[in-house]
Write a protein that holds these residues in place. Structure first.
Motif, mmCIF file in Angstrom:
data_model
loop_
_atom_site.group_PDB
_atom_site.id
_atom_site.type_symbol
_atom_site.label_atom_id
_atom_site.label_comp_id
_atom_site.label_asym_id
_atom_site.label_seq_id
_atom_site.Cartn_x
_atom_site.Cartn_y
_atom_site.Cartn_z
ATOM 1 N N GLU A 188 -8.294 0.701 -2.183
ATOM 2 C CA GLU A 188 -7.754 1.839 -2.926
ATOM 3 C C GLU A 188 -6.811 2.681 -2.062
ATOM 4 O O GLU A 188 -5.956 3.387 -2.575
ATOM 5 N N ASN A 189 -7.027 2.618 -0.748
ATOM 6 C CA ASN A 189 -6.182 3.399 0.152
ATOM 7 C C ASN A 189 -5.078 2.556 0.787
ATOM 8 O O ASN A 189 -4.431 2.976 1.732
ATOM 9 N N LYS A 190 -4.869 1.366 0.237
ATOM 10 C CA LYS A 190 -3.841 0.456 0.754
ATOM 11 C C LYS A 190 -2.812 0.129 -0.324
ATOM 12 O O LYS A 190 -2.138 -0.892 -0.246
ATOM 13 N N THR A 191 -2.711 0.983 -1.311
ATOM 14 C CA THR A 191 -1.819 0.722 -2.441
ATOM 15 C C THR A 191 -0.387 0.466 -1.995
ATOM 16 O O THR A 191 0.238 -0.512 -2.402
ATOM 17 N N ARG A 192 0.116 1.341 -1.132
ATOM 18 C CA ARG A 192 1.496 1.216 -0.635
ATOM 19 C C ARG A 192 1.684 -0.129 0.077
ATOM 20 O O ARG A 192 2.656 -0.853 -0.160
ATOM 21 N N PHE A 193 0.727 -0.452 0.946
ATOM 22 C CA PHE A 193 0.797 -1.708 1.690
ATOM 23 C C PHE A 193 0.813 -2.909 0.746
ATOM 24 O O PHE A 193 1.609 -3.838 0.906
ATOM 25 N N LEU A 194 -0.040 -2.888 -0.259
ATOM 26 C CA LEU A 194 -0.132 -4.006 -1.204
ATOM 27 C C LEU A 194 1.176 -4.205 -1.962
ATOM 28 O O LEU A 194 1.638 -5.330 -2.142
ATOM 29 N N ILE A 195 1.766 -3.114 -2.384
ATOM 30 C CA ILE A 195 3.047 -3.206 -3.094
ATOM 31 C C ILE A 195 4.120 -3.800 -2.174
ATOM 32 O O ILE A 195 4.828 -4.731 -2.542
ATOM 33 N N GLU A 200 7.691 -8.243 -0.247
ATOM 34 C CA GLU A 200 8.237 -9.031 0.867
ATOM 35 C C GLU A 200 8.024 -10.528 0.638
ATOM 36 O O GLU A 200 8.901 -11.342 0.934
ATOM 37 N N LEU A 201 6.850 -10.863 0.121
ATOM 38 C CA LEU A 201 6.552 -12.274 -0.145
ATOM 39 C C LEU A 201 7.451 -12.822 -1.245
ATOM 40 O O LEU A 201 7.968 -13.935 -1.148
ATOM 41 N N THR B 122 -1.378 -9.484 8.038
ATOM 42 C CA THR B 122 -0.464 -8.960 9.053
ATOM 43 C C THR B 122 0.206 -7.730 8.456
ATOM 44 O O THR B 122 0.175 -7.541 7.240
ATOM 45 N N LYS B 123 0.827 -6.920 9.310
ATOM 46 C CA LYS B 123 1.377 -5.672 8.775
ATOM 47 C C LYS B 123 2.591 -5.921 7.872
ATOM 48 O O LYS B 123 2.879 -5.129 6.989
ATOM 49 N N ASP B 124 3.267 -7.069 8.082
ATOM 50 C CA ASP B 124 4.336 -7.456 7.167
ATOM 51 C C ASP B 124 4.554 -8.973 7.261
ATOM 52 O O ASP B 124 3.912 -9.644 8.073
ATOM 53 N N THR B 148 4.316 -19.454 1.531
ATOM 54 C CA THR B 148 4.202 -19.598 0.076
ATOM 55 C C THR B 148 2.725 -19.481 -0.341
ATOM 56 O O THR B 148 2.393 -18.828 -1.327
ATOM 57 N N ARG B 149 1.868 -20.078 0.471
ATOM 58 C CA ARG B 149 0.431 -19.971 0.214
ATOM 59 C C ARG B 149 -0.029 -18.512 0.360
ATOM 60 O O ARG B 149 -0.858 -18.035 -0.414
ATOM 61 N N ALA B 150 0.517 -17.805 1.360
ATOM 62 C CA ALA B 150 0.176 -16.385 1.553
ATOM 63 C C ALA B 150 0.484 -15.585 0.293
ATOM 64 O O ALA B 150 -0.243 -14.656 -0.061
#
Lengths: 208, 208
Positions: A188-195, A200-201, B122-124, B148-150
């Motif tokens: 819940e506190n990693k929303t920014r990171f998840l987005i 990036e992926l 990882t951080k990014d 791609t798996r990530a």
């Protein structure tokens, strides 16, 4: 850097929460909120260290000017948490410790829903009684009163998110710090990171 | 002593979760669950250390006899978590680490609702790519496949309770341990303590 968090520490009188907070500040990187009070300074207490000592008029003026984020009256004295320091620290990303009573803790949670509420207890009442007796400064009557108060505080324990037992001081201090670290890892506190990472992926896969 | 907890560690391939788990075991007191697999041992791998290496017949027999708490097939190989070790360890109050894939993690959570699900990232993605390249053993094509798996794994991150970023290894290891410590302090996991201490307080007040 995101905003800092409020860490509210309450606990049985005699559970050693003052010592826990002191060690926490020494060992880790926290800011400590100093309460304002109208009670008289005790021997050895310094204005701005244990408390900000205020007259009743000064305290009421603080209330009037919205200068406290919570305040309460115990017996004939007022106690409150100055707003300015707390808001400044969390805005700058620092975690702030507040050592306050149950009622104040509930007020804080209502205003700062992401405040972390931690209750410090002894492992049993025998230990609490033994610690109070070991101080050697308090009469049986006072000890009895403090334990009676602990019973009231225990009713509020269910409102706390975490209960840390102060058996071995160092472990208790580390457990409190662990709670703060783990809160920062909550999804819940990693929303920014998840987005960000999902974006990036997508870019990586789409872009090359 | 209560029952132990299952700590499920998943994460991006290349995020360093194997190293995190290794350090965690070295530094703190955890039991490590060793998976069973039908894939062939690689150079240097030892049966019972990296995996329990099984034939397809042995593996299917484990499934038939309910010997695995979860299993899955990846490409042509089977992977699973032996039941006996896990149940024995948690019954004896030890916390068990399982390093498993997303699908297995979901299966574990369904069976053990108090399992703690932690995702290592990882951080990014740049960092992830750089780490995979730094290994020097993998072709651009393999690196691309892993990222791609990530992306698929990232879709499952929302199902994890905690996300730990492996930037500085030591901090990542300590953060995972902090999560376990803090889980033990959660009010929901202190039910017995709360009942006992309230009873003691009642007895104290009523009894004297």
């Amino acid at each position: 850097m995101g905003k800092g968090r409020l860490i509210v520490i309450s606990g049985f009188s005699g559970a050693g929460k003052g010592t826990v907070v002191k060690k926490l500040i020494e060992k880790y990187d926290y800011s400590l909120s100093i309460s304002a009070t109208t009670r008289a300074p005790r021997e050895g207490e310094v204005d701005g260290r244990e408390y900000y000592f205020k007259t009743v008029e000064e305290f009421k003026s603080l209330i009037d000017y919205n200068g406290l984020i919570e305040w309460a009256q115990y017996v004939e004295n007022y106690y409150g948490t100055p707003r300015k320091f707390v808001e400044q620290e969390i805005a700058e990303g620092r975690n702030v410790i507040l050592e306050i009573e149950v009622q104040g803790a509930m007020n804080i949670k209502a205003q700062y829903p992401d405040a972390i509420l931690i209750f410090i207890a002894t492992k049993d009442i025998e230990t609490l009684e033994a610690r109070l007796k070991a101080r050697g400064t308090e009469s049986d009557e006072v000890i009895r009163k403090r334990i009676t108060r602990a019973a009231e505080e225990a009713d509020s324990m269910d409102s706390y998110e975490y209960i840390v037992i102060n058996d071995v001081l160092e472990e208790c201090v580390d457990a409190v710090h662990s709670i703060v670290v783990s809160e920062e890892c909550k999804k819940e506190n990693k929303t920014r990171f998840l987005i960000d990472i999902k974006k990036e992926l997508e870019d990586y896969i789409g872009g090359r």
